[in-house]
Design a protein around this motif. Structure first.
Motif, PDB file in Angstrom:
ATOM      1  N   ILE A  32       0.822  -1.226   0.000  1.00  0.00           N
ATOM      2  CA  ILE A  32       0.000   0.000   0.000  1.00  0.00           C
ATOM      3  C   ILE A  32       0.852   1.271   0.000  1.00  0.00           C
ATOM      4  O   ILE A  32       0.315   2.379   0.041  1.00  0.00           O
ATOM      5  CB  ILE A  32      -0.988   0.035   1.187  1.00  0.00           C
ATOM      6  CG1 ILE A  32      -0.252   0.043   2.536  1.00  0.00           C
ATOM      7  CG2 ILE A  32      -1.954  -1.141   1.115  1.00  0.00           C
ATOM      8  CD1 ILE A  32      -1.204   0.248   3.721  1.00  0.00           C
ATOM      9  N   VAL A  66      -1.763   4.346  10.687  1.00  0.00           N
ATOM     10  CA  VAL A  66      -2.903   3.601  10.120  1.00  0.00           C
ATOM     11  C   VAL A  66      -3.495   2.685  11.178  1.00  0.00           C
ATOM     12  O   VAL A  66      -4.720   2.637  11.373  1.00  0.00           O
ATOM     13  CB  VAL A  66      -2.463   2.774   8.889  1.00  0.00           C
ATOM     14  CG1 VAL A  66      -3.617   1.889   8.406  1.00  0.00           C
ATOM     15  CG2 VAL A  66      -2.005   3.693   7.766  1.00  0.00           C
ATOM     16  N   GLU A 126     -10.239   3.847   8.097  1.00  0.00           N
ATOM     17  CA  GLU A 126      -9.422   4.726   7.265  1.00  0.00           C
ATOM     18  C   GLU A 126      -8.025   4.124   7.160  1.00  0.00           C
ATOM     19  O   GLU A 126      -7.364   3.882   8.170  1.00  0.00           O
ATOM     20  CB  GLU A 126      -9.352   6.132   7.873  1.00  0.00           C
ATOM     21  CG  GLU A 126      -8.615   7.134   7.009  1.00  0.00           C
ATOM     22  CD  GLU A 126      -8.529   8.507   7.652  1.00  0.00           C
ATOM     23  OE1 GLU A 126      -7.768   9.338   7.147  1.00  0.00           O
ATOM     24  OE2 GLU A 126      -9.209   8.731   8.679  1.00  0.00           O
ATOM     25  N   ILE A 166       2.862   2.626   2.190  1.00  0.00           N
ATOM     26  CA  ILE A 166       2.984   3.396   3.432  1.00  0.00           C
ATOM     27  C   ILE A 166       4.103   2.777   4.262  1.00  0.00           C
ATOM     28  O   ILE A 166       4.128   1.563   4.470  1.00  0.00           O
ATOM     29  CB  ILE A 166       1.663   3.406   4.221  1.00  0.00           C
ATOM     30  CG1 ILE A 166       0.564   4.081   3.389  1.00  0.00           C
ATOM     31  CG2 ILE A 166       1.826   4.134   5.551  1.00  0.00           C
ATOM     32  CD1 ILE A 166      -0.808   4.067   4.040  1.00  0.00           C
ATOM     33  N   ALA A 226      -5.230   5.416   5.766  1.00  0.00           N
ATOM     34  CA  ALA A 226      -4.275   6.437   5.350  1.00  0.00           C
ATOM     35  C   ALA A 226      -3.516   6.931   6.567  1.00  0.00           C
ATOM     36  O   ALA A 226      -4.024   6.922   7.682  1.00  0.00           O
ATOM     37  CB  ALA A 226      -5.010   7.605   4.690  1.00  0.00           C
ATOM     38  N   GLY A 227      -2.275   7.352   6.349  1.00  0.00           N
ATOM     39  CA  GLY A 227      -1.471   7.870   7.445  1.00  0.00           C
ATOM     40  C   GLY A 227      -0.042   8.062   7.008  1.00  0.00           C
ATOM     41  O   GLY A 227       0.369   7.587   5.936  1.00  0.00           O
TER      42      GLY A 227
END
Length: 214
Positions: free
Chosen positions: A55, A140, A131, A57, A133-134
């Motif tokens: 992803i 996350v 969510e 991240i 996202a981060g």
């Protein structure tokens, strides 16, 4: 009811069946716990892997990956003993999706590596928004945990503060339950009065904490 459309990249999708025997072998379970796996769990599927490679991240020292498991159950009850065994076998944070017939619930483990601190669960058939996202995977993960235990206003608080308050609430609830049981069993009136006084104090403390959260 929410389906498993989690809006994650296709690279994160695993969809791999995990044999229950793998957990038996790794954890060296006794016959009783093996039976609990068999009696309560129909199927375990590794649905998603959230990692830097899937992803985009970055990982941190405490959260290197987050797994999403789907567990098909044989009864409308979440088997916490089974989850503890899974979590001790897998050194990553896990988001669970539970299925029984047409019923769906979610859970998340508060853990570091294989050390489990707590579990948080949604009610059955209640929508819960996640969510993914981060700035890193730890952020996350913290957002996933927050989705279970606080409203939008509290989500602005620090993660450690939210966990600390939730632990205080759980501890007070446990103390209150013990005091209720003591009152029911106590035969001496004077002793009942003394216990009830402590009970009222604990309930007042709990109400104060909950009031501060509104």
């Amino acid at each position: 009811m929410q389906n498993l459309e989690l809006k994650l990249p296709k690279e994160a999708f695993v969809n791999k069946f995990i044999a229950k025997a793998k957990f038996y072998e790794k954890a060296n379970l006794n016959a009783k716990l093996q039976k609990e796996f068999v009696d309560k769990v129909q199927r375990i599927t590794w649905m998603y892997k959230l990692a830097e490679s899937t992803i985009g991240i970055s990982k941190t020292e405490t959260v290197t990956e987050i797994q999403i498991f789907e567990i098909e159950l044989k009864e409308l009850k979440i088997p916490k003993n089974v989850l503890k065994i899974i979590d001790k076998s897998i050194p990553y944070q896990i988001l669970y999706r539970f299925i029984y017939s047409n019923n769906v619930a979610y859970g998340v483990t508060l853990k570091e590596h294989t050390s489990v601190e707590n579990y948080y669960f949604s009610d059955w058939n209640t929508d819960i928004a996640f969510e993914f996202a981060g700035i890193d995977l730890e952020m996350v993960y913290q957002k996933l945990v927050k989705a279970f235990i606080c409203d939008n206003e509290r989500k602005q608080c620090s993660f450690s503060e939210i966990i600390d308050v939730d632990n205080k609430i759980k501890a007070l609830e446990a103390e209150i339950n013990v005091l209720y049981n003591k009152i029911c069993k106590e035969k001496q009136f004077n002793r009942k009065v003394e216990i009830n006084k402590v009970l009222l104090e604990k309930k007042a403390m709990l109400n104060e904490i909950r009031g501060d959260l509104k």
